[in-house]
Structure formats: C-alpha cells, structure tokens
Design an enzyme around this catalytic site. Structure first.
Site, short mmCIF file in Angstrom:
data_model
loop_
_atom_site.label_atom_id
_atom_site.label_comp_id
_atom_site.label_asym_id
_atom_site.label_seq_id
_atom_site.Cartn_x
_atom_site.Cartn_y
_atom_site.Cartn_z
N HIS A 355 49.00 73.82 -0.26
CA HIS A 355 47.60 73.43 -0.15
C HIS A 355 46.85 73.38 -1.46
O HIS A 355 45.66 73.08 -1.47
CB HIS A 355 46.85 74.43 0.75
CG HIS A 355 47.04 74.17 2.20
ND1 HIS A 355 46.25 73.30 2.92
CD2 HIS A 355 47.94 74.65 3.06
CE1 HIS A 355 46.66 73.27 4.17
NE2 HIS A 355 47.69 74.08 4.29
N LYS A 543 30.57 72.67 2.07
CA LYS A 543 31.96 73.10 1.87
C LYS A 543 31.90 74.44 1.13
O LYS A 543 30.83 74.86 0.71
CB LYS A 543 32.73 72.08 1.04
CG LYS A 543 31.97 71.65 -0.25
CD LYS A 543 32.71 70.57 -1.04
CE LYS A 543 32.66 69.20 -0.45
NZ LYS A 543 33.94 68.69 0.01
N ARG A 544 33.05 75.12 0.97
CA ARG A 544 33.04 76.35 0.20
C ARG A 544 32.50 76.10 -1.20
O ARG A 544 32.68 75.02 -1.76
CB ARG A 544 34.45 76.94 0.12
CG ARG A 544 34.88 77.66 1.39
CD ARG A 544 33.95 78.78 1.80
NE ARG A 544 34.04 79.89 0.87
CZ ARG A 544 34.85 80.93 1.02
NH1 ARG A 544 35.63 81.02 2.08
NH2 ARG A 544 34.88 81.90 0.13
N LYS A 549 34.78 72.13 -6.91
CA LYS A 549 34.12 71.23 -5.96
C LYS A 549 32.82 70.67 -6.53
O LYS A 549 32.22 69.75 -5.98
CB LYS A 549 33.87 71.95 -4.63
CG LYS A 549 35.17 72.29 -3.87
CD LYS A 549 34.87 73.00 -2.55
CE LYS A 549 36.11 73.41 -1.77
NZ LYS A 549 36.68 72.30 -0.96
N THR A 651 39.06 67.76 4.06
CA THR A 651 39.00 67.26 5.43
C THR A 651 37.54 67.01 5.80
O THR A 651 37.25 66.24 6.72
CB THR A 651 39.61 68.25 6.44
OG1 THR A 651 39.09 69.56 6.17
CG2 THR A 651 41.12 68.27 6.34
N LYS A 655 35.57 64.02 8.26
CA LYS A 655 34.55 64.24 9.29
C LYS A 655 33.32 63.37 9.02
O LYS A 655 32.73 62.80 9.94
CB LYS A 655 34.13 65.71 9.32
CG LYS A 655 35.25 66.69 9.62
CD LYS A 655 34.83 68.13 9.32
CE LYS A 655 36.03 69.05 9.22
NZ LYS A 655 35.70 70.34 8.56
C1 LIG Z 1 36.01 70.90 7.44
C2 LIG Z 1 35.49 72.19 7.04
C3 LIG Z 1 35.75 72.69 5.75
C4 LIG Z 1 36.53 71.90 4.72
O1 LIG Z 1 35.63 71.08 3.99
P1 LIG Z 1 36.06 70.39 2.63
O2 LIG Z 1 34.89 69.52 2.33
O3 LIG Z 1 37.28 69.59 2.92
O4 LIG Z 1 36.26 71.46 1.64
C5 LIG Z 1 35.23 73.91 5.40
N1 LIG Z 1 34.49 74.64 6.26
C6 LIG Z 1 34.20 74.18 7.50
C7 LIG Z 1 33.38 75.01 8.40
C8 LIG Z 1 34.71 72.96 7.93
O5 LIG Z 1 34.44 72.53 9.17
#
Ligand SMILES: *Cc1c(COP(=O)(O)O)cnc(C)c1O
Length: 809
Positions: A355, A543-544, A549, A651, A655
C-alpha cells in the site's frame, strides 16, 4: 422477510416490548435503533446459516482477507438496502412517526480503521458478498477505535472513541470458537527419531475470542463473515477465589496486559507507535485467524496438503505478514510436515497487497523485540531468511551488497515487506503507476528476482455505499434515466454518456447537486454556525492529514486568494467554499500545525466582511465514513493533490468522481487512470509528473528558496506564517516555514504552487459555463463504474485467488 410494512410494524412493536418492556412511545431513539437492528440481524441470520452450511458442504475454495483495519461505516442502512427492504421499513416507521434516518444516526461509526487502507478492506468485503464469492474478513475488535477529533481553539484534540458503549447489535460473540495465542517464553528442541520437535515453554497465554459480523451481499442470499478477535485473559473468574494477595496482584496485572492487546487501534497510518503492543496485535490477529482457518479447513477436508487449493489467504499490507511464519509453524509443529512441504503450501496460499512506497511506512521490527515476544516465529523467520539468502547467493554469487539489501533480516531488523514478497505467491500494487514504481524503484531487486509475482490491482470502492446509499437522489435520477442494471453492473453507468448533453437531464443533475449542497450547508450551519452559499463552488479536500497529501498547498492557495481579494475587493471570482476534513496522528507535529493553520485562516477569512463572503473556509471535525457520505455528494471539486508518486492509489478520488465532482489532482495514483477514463478535458491536472519528482529525489536540483525569492505570492504567504500576520495568534507557524525553506520542501509544495493556482483559475472560469460543467460532471459519473470494487474483486478472484462464485439458494 418483511414483504409489507404491516408485518414489519407488528414485529417491531413486539420487539420493543420484549427487549425493553415498554410501549413504543416510552422508548428512546437508541432503543428503537437497537430493536430495529436486532430485527434486521434476525433476517440476515437465516441466510447466514444457510451460506455457512453450503460453504461447508461444497468444500470449495475460500478466501480470507487479513487486515488490521476494517473501516466499515454504519451498517443499518446498508444492510436494509442489501436486503432490499429499505423502503418498506422506512414507510412502516413513518406510520409510527419514527424517522429511519434518525435511527440510522444512532449507530456509532465503528472506528476500526485509520483511512483508505481500512476502507478498502470494507469495500472489498461488500463486493465479495455481492458477487457470491466465499470471502471472509479477519481482523481485531478494538475496544477503542480511532480517536474522536474535536477542534478547540483551532487545535486538534483527541478524545477516546468508545464505539462499543451501547453494545454492537451486528456482532455475535463466539466463545465456543476461542483459541489460544502464545507470547514470549522459550523454545527447547527435542530429537524424536529423525524429527526435531519444538516445545514452547513459559509462555504468556492469551485467549482470542471471535466476534462475528455478517456481511450480506446485495439482494442475494450470500452472507459472508467478518471475524474480529478480542483478547481476553485465559483465567477463569473462579481461579481468583483461591489466591493469596501477591498472586492476586499478579493476576490482575496479567488480565490487564492481555486485554490491552485489543484495546486500541493505533491512530497512525504511516509510522508505528506503541511498538511492542502493536507487534503483539499483529501476531494476535494472525495466530488466532490462522488457527481458526485451519480448524475450519480440517472440518471440510482430510488432507492438509490440499490446503492451497481450498484456501487463499490475503494480507492487506505487511501488518499481517506474520501469517507466513505462523502458517509454517502450524504446518510443521502441529501438523508434522517437513520444512519443504510446509514452505510449498505456505507460498501457494498467501498473497500480499503493498500500500505504500513511503520509506517511513515500510515496517521493520527490531530483532530483539521479535525474538523475545515471538521466539518460535523468529526462529522460523531466521530460517526463511537463511534459505532465501542462500538462493540469492547461488544466483548472484559474490554480490554481498545486493544480498544484504534484499535480506529479510539485516541491520538488526526484520524487514516485513521482504518477508511478504518472499513468502507469498503474488504481490500487488494498488494502481498502475504504483505497481510500476514498485517494480522499477522501491522493490526493483525483488522484481528482477521474482518478476512473475508482481501484478497490479487498481483499488475500487463499493458503488452501493458510495452512490446508492450516500447519494439517493443521484442514484434515483440515474435509475430513472438508464434503469437499475448499473447497480449490479456498475460499468453500465456508461449509458449516461447518452445524456451528457441532454438539457433536461443536465437540469436534473444540477438540481440534485444543489440539493445535496443545501443539505451539507444546513449541517454546517447547525454545527458550526457558519452560513455557506449553496451557489458557491464546493471545493473539498477530505482525507487523513499528511505532508504528502499536501493540505498545505490548498491552504496556501486560499491565503493567496485572500491576499488578492484584500488588494482588490472587486476581484471577479465565483464564490468558493473550501471544505477540509482530516485527522492527524496524535504524535505528528507538522500535521497538527497544518490543522491549526487551516483553522486560523478559516477564522480570518470567515470573519472578514471586506471580502464580501466570496470565500469561506470550513474545517469539519472528526472526518470519517459517515461524514464522507454527507460531504462527497455535495462536492463540485475533489482535491487529490498529493506529491506525484506518493499516493499509492487513493480511493477518495473515486468516490468524488462517482458523485459528479470534478477532480483537481496531480498525476498520482489512480488519478492517472481517472484521467485516462474521462479524458483531459474533464479533469483538472497540474504539477510535477511522478518521473520528475523521482528524478529530483535522485539527482537533486530543486531549491525551495529560489521560489521564495522569485514568486512574490509565495514570499508573501511564507512571510505571513511568521511575521505576526495572524495577529491574535500566540503561536506562529515557524515549524511549517522551516520545513519548507530550511528542509527544502520535501513534498514540492512551493514547486507546484504556480501550476496549482493556474488550475484553480481554470476551475473558476469553467464553472461560469454551467452547461459544460454539468456535462463534465455527467461524464465523470458515467466513467466511474470501472472504479467499483466489484471490478477490483473480480480481478483478485480470477487473477490472484482463483476462487469461484458459490450461489446460495
Ligand atoms: C475513502 C476514505 C479515505 C481515503 O481517502 P483518500 O482520499 O484516498 O486518502 C479515508 N477516510 C475515509 C473515512 C474514507 O471514506
């Protein structure tokens, strides 16, 4: 099954009476939620039992997905949708003056994951069940999930996330299936005839008790199992009575230390904290998981040598990589196989997903720690390492440097990624670019040695949660246009291309987006008392929080926009609402300063009437699955702006596109594949390419200071970090300033700034042409089907696990 609302209503009223001894109007909302949950669970149980029975009888291959995290999200709504009874229940409850969505709100988000990695595991479970695949999850039942985030005075404050406070209606405790896991102690070897027998003594024994959660597929009868292990002491309560005081103390201490194993999820997805306990958790998961997998195998099959044909074990990152030596241990020490046979079975059973390429996130454990905690496991790893190094020596005689680099044990550490590659039959990256970087850079020696092991499986998301459930208005609109086949065949979303230019469809799409923006505005208004304009561009980065990022790039652009608005209040821009959501690991100082900066900029901007509300900045607290479901459907722009080469896949990006947001992103991870699907005109790409970034790292040649000197916008922003511009703040942002100028901006924030600001300007211009914007939005939705985790799972099923669907009827 509740085929009509009347049968549901009477069952519900009766359930409330039985559980709480109350009439409906005396019950609380949480009680109503629990009663509904228990009814729904009962519906699922019938097919759960049936599924288990059929899997047992058919004896076909099973998949076990081992993961330290499963970020499930709330389950009630999703289960109702999968059972096909959401509307009936909603109507029935309405008759009783109860809102289903109020009940859904009562369910806590199981915080059993940090971010993308854990959410992927949850999406894959959903897809396996929906595609009739016999695939099960195996994880840990953390008592406390990821912390609950509060923002106080602009700072992140972490509160414990005790998600089990009210119990969990979806789980079943299976004490009858508990197993023992052994730590520490010593090994002695005995020669019995020709064989060496290994005895483990003086170990600490921990009881692993499974809690099973059913995972139903979409409108089918498959119900798979997510098995989460809880750590308990192996002592029975009656043992306590006959103890003197000193022993009593010892036992209390033992109880505390065993239960600690499944107490907390580590809130850090890049570095490992609380190291010993974390290693204990990893072995606990793997040992309990494998013992139960083997036990269930032996109920179905006679010959252990057939194991790889009947069981596939997948490890989600290296966290469960001890599955390799643990399987070896069981096969040799308990099943009596020789090394070669055990190794052949193991390396045909286990597959591994990588990952990350971030060096600091590649797990390594000190030899001493592992030896002490897991003496037998360490012996086996040592043997694997020795045999592997001998093989290397045969292939590369004399190349000490190379062999040292590839060794599993070196420099006092065990390198978990190396163990994972050597001990599994397949290794996959999670996007095309990520897999290429693994092959050509990070793991290139291993790729040269085992070229056949490396494969790509681009991540995916379950469109059932992220579209059907999260965005019901859009889902309905889509079904009205192209029918409902897309729910089972998500690439059918392609048919929406026929409507991309259709004015009446465009009009309806834009109404849905506006409605979702209004709902989010209401939430923001209620929670933060800030009015945001639903006609502004909702520009979202959730996101985190991590330096790679680059939330910082986003804030810097906001600071620049603010500076320009102060110079020219009549600047002609489309009003913008910048929305952030992000948790930072508690010990990650830079990330926490960035949160403080975002909030500082937010209060400056939101309270400055001279800019006429043209920009607003919102930081939503406690980002998690449920908030994602609320925010993403309302987004116009999804920011995916990681330093190129650093985000393995992402991911979140998928979304957003699935919900009609356009991506503002770098050429990184799955963004590249999104661009290839939608075409360059339907995505906003900026910044360095992965190759350019990798070349800078390798050959140097970037000087952040030069940009500070040459770009007046950047100079102004950076100076504002330290010159008292945020006047009321006692803190300054020196730490951020130094990370960029002294430490030369490891993530190329300054380098990409100009290109990012240009892309933002293009967004502003394009948004003014609503017709073409909506067309782009529809094109994004239409191409999102390929990013369904159904596609990902089918690739794993045929390309990695060789597992076939089993239809339950
Ligand atoms: C999808 C998702 C992530 C991953 O987000 P990235 O933008 O790909 O880092 C992190 N936290 C939650 C709650 C998510 O639903």
């Amino acid at each position: 099954m509740f085929t009509n609302k009347e049968s549901f209503k009477s069952a519900f009223l009766e359930r409330l009476e039985n559980m709480y001894g109350k009439n409906i109007n005396e019950t609380t909302t949480i009680e109503q939620y629990m009663a509904l949950g228990s009814l729904v669970k009962e519906q699922i149980n019938k097919n759960w039992i049936l599924t288990k029975k059929i899997y047992r009888e058919r004896g076909e291959k099973q998949v076990y997905y081992l993961s330290m995290e499963f970020l499930l999200g709330k389950m009630l709504g999703m289960n109702l949708i999968n059972l096909g009874i959401y509307e009936v229940i909603e109507e029935g409850l309405k008759d009783l003056r109860i809102s289903l969505s109020d009940l859904e709100q009562q369910e806590p988000d199981p915080g059993l994951g940090n971010g993308g990695l854990g959410r992927l595991a949850a999406c894959l479970l959903d897809s396996m069940a929906s595609l009739h695949l016999p695939g099960h999850g195996c994880g840990i039942r953390y008592k406390y999930g990821l912390f609950e985030q509060k923002i106080m005075d602009g700072y992140q404050v972490e509160l414990p996330d005790y998600w089990l406070r009210e119990g969990n209606v979806w789980e079943v405790r299976r004490s009858d299936k508990a197993v023992e896991v052994r730590f520490e102690g010593n090994i002695w070897v005995e020669k019995v005839g020709e064989r060496l027998v290994f005895h483990h003594e003086n170990f600490e024994s921990v009881l692993a008790v499974p809690y099973d959660i059913p995972i139903p597929g979409y409108k089918n009868k498959t119900v798979n199992t997510l098995r989460l292990w809880s750590a308990e002491s192996a002592i029975k309560d009656f043992d306590f009575q006959c103890l003197n005081n000193r022993d009593y103390q010892k036992i209390v201490e033992y109880k505390r230390s065993t239960e600690a194993i499944s107490e907390f999820l580590y809130p850090d997805d890049s570095k490992e904290e609380g190291r010993i306990l974390r290693l204990k958790q990893q072995y606990f998961l793997v040992s309990a998981g494998l013992q139960s997998i083997i036990r269930s195998y032996k109920k179905r099959h006679q010959n252990i040598k057939d194991f790889p044909n009947k069981v596939a074990i997948h490890i989600n990152d290296t966290h469960p990589v001890l599955a390799i030596p643990e399987l070896m241990r069981i096969l040799m020490d308990e099943e009596g196989l020789e090394w070669d046979e055990a190794w052949s079975i193991t390396t045909r059973t286990i597959s591994y997903t990588n990952h990350t390429t971030l060096q600091e996130a590649l797990e390594r454990w000190p030899i001493d720690m592992m030896k002490r905690l897991l003496p037998r496991i360490y012996m086996i790893i040592e043997e694997i390492n020795e045999r592997f190094c001998r093989e290397l020596w045969n292939k590369y005689p004399g190349e000490w440097g190379l062999i040292h680099e590839m060794a599993i044990i070196a420099d006092g550490q065990v390198k978990m990624a190396h163990l994972a590659i050597v001990g599994s039959y397949q290794v996959n990256g999670v996007s095309k670019i990520h897999t290429e970087i693994l092959k050509k850079q990070v793991m290139k020696n291993f790729y040269n040695y085992f070229p056949y092991k490396f494969h790509n499986k681009t991540n995916g998301i379950t469109h059932r949660r992220w579209l059907l459930k999260a965005n019901p208005l859009l889902a309905k609109l889509i079904s009205d246009a192209i029918g409902t086949n897309w729910i089972e065949h998500p690439t059918d979303l392609n048919y929406l291309l026929n409507y991309a230019k259709d004015p009446s469809f465009q009009e309806r799409i834009s109404r849905v987006k506006r409605q979702n923006k209004i709902s989010l505005s209401n939430y923001i208004k209620e929670k933060y008392h800030i009015a945001v304009d639903p006609d502004s561009i909702f520009d979202v980065q959730v996101k985190r929080l991590h330096a790679y990022k680059r939330q910082l790039l986003n804030v810097f652009h906001i600071m620049d926009l603010y500076n320009r608005l102060k110079e020219n209040p009549n600047l002609d821009i489309v009003p913008r609402t910048f929305i952030f959501g992000a948790k930072a690991a508690p010990a990650y100082f830079l990330a926490k300063r960035i949160i403080k900066l975002i909030n500082t900029v937010a209060s400056l901007v939101n309270n400055d009437s001279t800019i006429q509300g043209k920009i607003r900045v919102i930081f939503v607290e406690n980002y998690g699955v449920s908030l994602a479901e609320k925010i993403i459907p309302a987004a116009d722009i999804g920011q995916q702006i990681s330093t190129a080469s650093k985000e393995a896949s992402g991911t979140g990006n998928m979304k957003f596109m699935m919900n009609g947001a356009l991506t503002l992103g770098t050429l990184d991870g799955a963004n590249i594949e999104i661009k290839d699907e939608v075409g360059e005109d339907n995505i906003f790409i900026f910044g360095l390419t992965p190759q350019e970034v990798l070349d800078y790292y390798q050959y140097g040649g970037y000087r952040a200071r030069d940009l500070y000197q040459s770009d007046p916008r950047l100079r102004k922003i950076l100076d504002q970090l330290i010159d008292g511009f945020f006047l009321k703040e006692v803190v300054d942002f020196k730490f951020i300033y130094y990370s960029l100028l002294q430490e030369n901006d490891e993530f190329f924030v300054l380098k990409d700034f100009a290109s990012y600001a240009d892309a933002q300007k293009r967004i502003d211009q394009f948004y003014k042409d609503q017709e073409s914007w909506i067309e782009k939005s529809i094109i994004n939705i239409a191409h999102s089907g390929i990013f369904s985790s159904d596609r990902t799972i089918l690739e794993y099923a045929s390309g990695t696990w060789e597992v076939r669907p089993i239809f339950i009827s």
